[in-house]
Design a protein around this motif. Structure first.
Motif, PDB file in Angstrom:
ATOM      1  N   UNK A   1      55.536   0.983  63.588  1.00  0.00           N
ATOM      2  CA  UNK A   1      55.803  -0.366  63.058  1.00  0.00           C
ATOM      3  C   UNK A   1      54.569  -1.241  63.171  1.00  0.00           C
ATOM      4  N   UNK A   2      53.794  -1.019  64.251  1.00  0.00           N
ATOM      5  CA  UNK A   2      52.544  -1.759  64.436  1.00  0.00           C
ATOM      6  C   UNK A   2      51.565  -1.466  63.304  1.00  0.00           C
ATOM      7  N   UNK A   3      51.478  -0.165  62.944  1.00  0.00           N
ATOM      8  CA  UNK A   3      50.583   0.227  61.847  1.00  0.00           C
ATOM      9  C   UNK A   3      51.036  -0.368  60.513  1.00  0.00           C
ATOM     10  N   UNK A   4      52.346  -0.440  60.346  1.00  0.00           N
ATOM     11  CA  UNK A   4      52.896  -0.909  59.065  1.00  0.00           C
ATOM     12  C   UNK A   4      53.002  -2.432  59.007  1.00  0.00           C
ATOM     13  N   UNK A   5      52.623  -3.098  60.083  1.00  0.00           N
ATOM     14  CA  UNK A   5      52.827  -4.544  60.185  1.00  0.00           C
ATOM     15  C   UNK A   5      52.309  -5.335  58.974  1.00  0.00           C
ATOM     16  N   UNK A   6      51.069  -5.068  58.498  1.00  0.00           N
ATOM     17  CA  UNK A   6      50.591  -5.845  57.343  1.00  0.00           C
ATOM     18  C   UNK A   6      51.483  -5.669  56.115  1.00  0.00           C
ATOM     19  N   UNK A   7      52.052  -4.462  55.965  1.00  0.00           N
ATOM     20  CA  UNK A   7      52.918  -4.205  54.813  1.00  0.00           C
ATOM     21  C   UNK A   7      54.228  -4.988  54.967  1.00  0.00           C
ATOM     22  N   UNK A   8      54.814  -4.927  56.167  1.00  0.00           N
ATOM     23  CA  UNK A   8      56.050  -5.688  56.405  1.00  0.00           C
ATOM     24  C   UNK A   8      55.802  -7.181  56.184  1.00  0.00           C
ATOM     25  N   UNK A   9      54.660  -7.657  56.710  1.00  0.00           N
ATOM     26  CA  UNK A   9      54.371  -9.092  56.626  1.00  0.00           C
ATOM     27  C   UNK A   9      54.219  -9.526  55.167  1.00  0.00           C
ATOM     28  N   UNK A  10      53.540  -8.683  54.381  1.00  0.00           N
ATOM     29  CA  UNK A  10      53.352  -9.017  52.971  1.00  0.00           C
ATOM     30  C   UNK A  10      54.699  -9.069  52.242  1.00  0.00           C
ATOM     31  N   UNK A  11      55.567  -8.095  52.544  1.00  0.00           N
ATOM     32  CA  UNK A  11      56.901  -8.077  51.920  1.00  0.00           C
ATOM     33  C   UNK A  11      57.683  -9.341  52.255  1.00  0.00           C
ATOM     34  N   UNK A  12      57.636  -9.728  53.531  1.00  0.00           N
ATOM     35  CA  UNK A  12      58.347 -10.934  53.972  1.00  0.00           C
ATOM     36  C   UNK A  12      57.759 -12.166  53.279  1.00  0.00           C
TER      37      UNK A  12
END
Ligand code: COA
Length: 202
Positions: free
Chosen positions: A35-46
């Motif tokens: 989840x840490x690695x994917x954080x920028x992707x999650x943040x962009x989606x949000x």
């Protein structure tokens, strides 16, 4: 002066998007592991989701509009709790978003044709450094005020069964179990159940 006394709640603006995305990402996604690695992707989606909703709900300048974003979409508001940033020199105060919540309308009984939509609270989150200071409670109380303005009798929200801190918060504020959502996926994967809570507000 106590920092909490400086925190105020207002309708979110597009300029708050980065702050809102940070609070939501930190609150709903771990910084550890994948989840840490994917954080920028999650943040962009949000960020993009929030931007779409806030654009549709242009802030209203109508007197007495209160917290409600108003304008484009009736029955939608995104609130933020903000703290003035120290050392601000410009006329426009700079603020840090420390908490956020959305309130809108949602159909909760999709299987009942013609069932009326209900006022629904979602995406409640407080930045980790500002928790246990009453920020979420204040945001929820502000949501109640909005729901009353809209003429609602009840407020609904979902919480996961294993989210003990949120469940205690909601219970303290008078939310009670309305139903346990049936879910084949959570049964098969042994995931925590989603609880639908309700609070009468009249
Ligand atoms: C749940 C959350 C919104 C609470 O925000 P908060 O600003 O810390 O909440 P408040 O300070 O208003 O808490 C009010 C009461 O809720 C309960 N509570 C809140 N956090 C708690 C915790 N970590 N453990 C136990 N009780 C807790 C307590 O009874 C608290 O009162 P007290 O501090 O006087 O004991 C915050 O922890 C968060 O953002 N969590 C991650 C996102 C999330 O789970 N959102 C809810 C989705 S349904």
């Amino acid at each position: 002066m106590n920092q909490l006394s400086l925190i105020r709640i207002r309708a979110a603006h597009l300029k708050d998007l980065h702050g809102i995305a940070d609070v939501l990402t930190d609150s709903f996604h771990s910084r550890e592991g994948w989840e840490g690695w994917m954080r920028p992707v999650f943040r962009l989606g949000i960020y993009e989701d929030m931007r779409t909703r806030l654009r549709e709900a242009k802030p209203s300048s109508a007197p007495g509009a209160g917290y409600v974003n108003g304008g484009g979409t009736p029955y939608y508001a995104c609130l933020v709790s903000v703290l003035p940033r120290s050392g601000t020199v410009s006329d426009v105060p700079e603020e840090t978003v420390v908490g956020t919540v959305e309130i809108g309308v949602r159909s909760l009984e999709l299987w009942i044709p013609g069932a009326s939509p209900q006022i629904y609270v979602s995406n409640l989150a407080v930045a980790p450094a500002y928790r246990r200071q009453g920020v979420a409670s204040q945001l929820l109380i502000a949501c109640e005020a909005i729901a009353r303005q809209w003429g609602a009798h009840d407020l609904y929200l979902h919480v996961l069964q294993d989210n003990r801190s949120a469940r205690r918060l909601y219970f303290n504020l008078g939310y009670r179990l309305h139903r346990v959502e049936p879910s084949l996926i959570s049964w098969v994967l042994r995931r925590p159940k989603r609880l639908l809570l309700r609070k009468p507000i009249k």
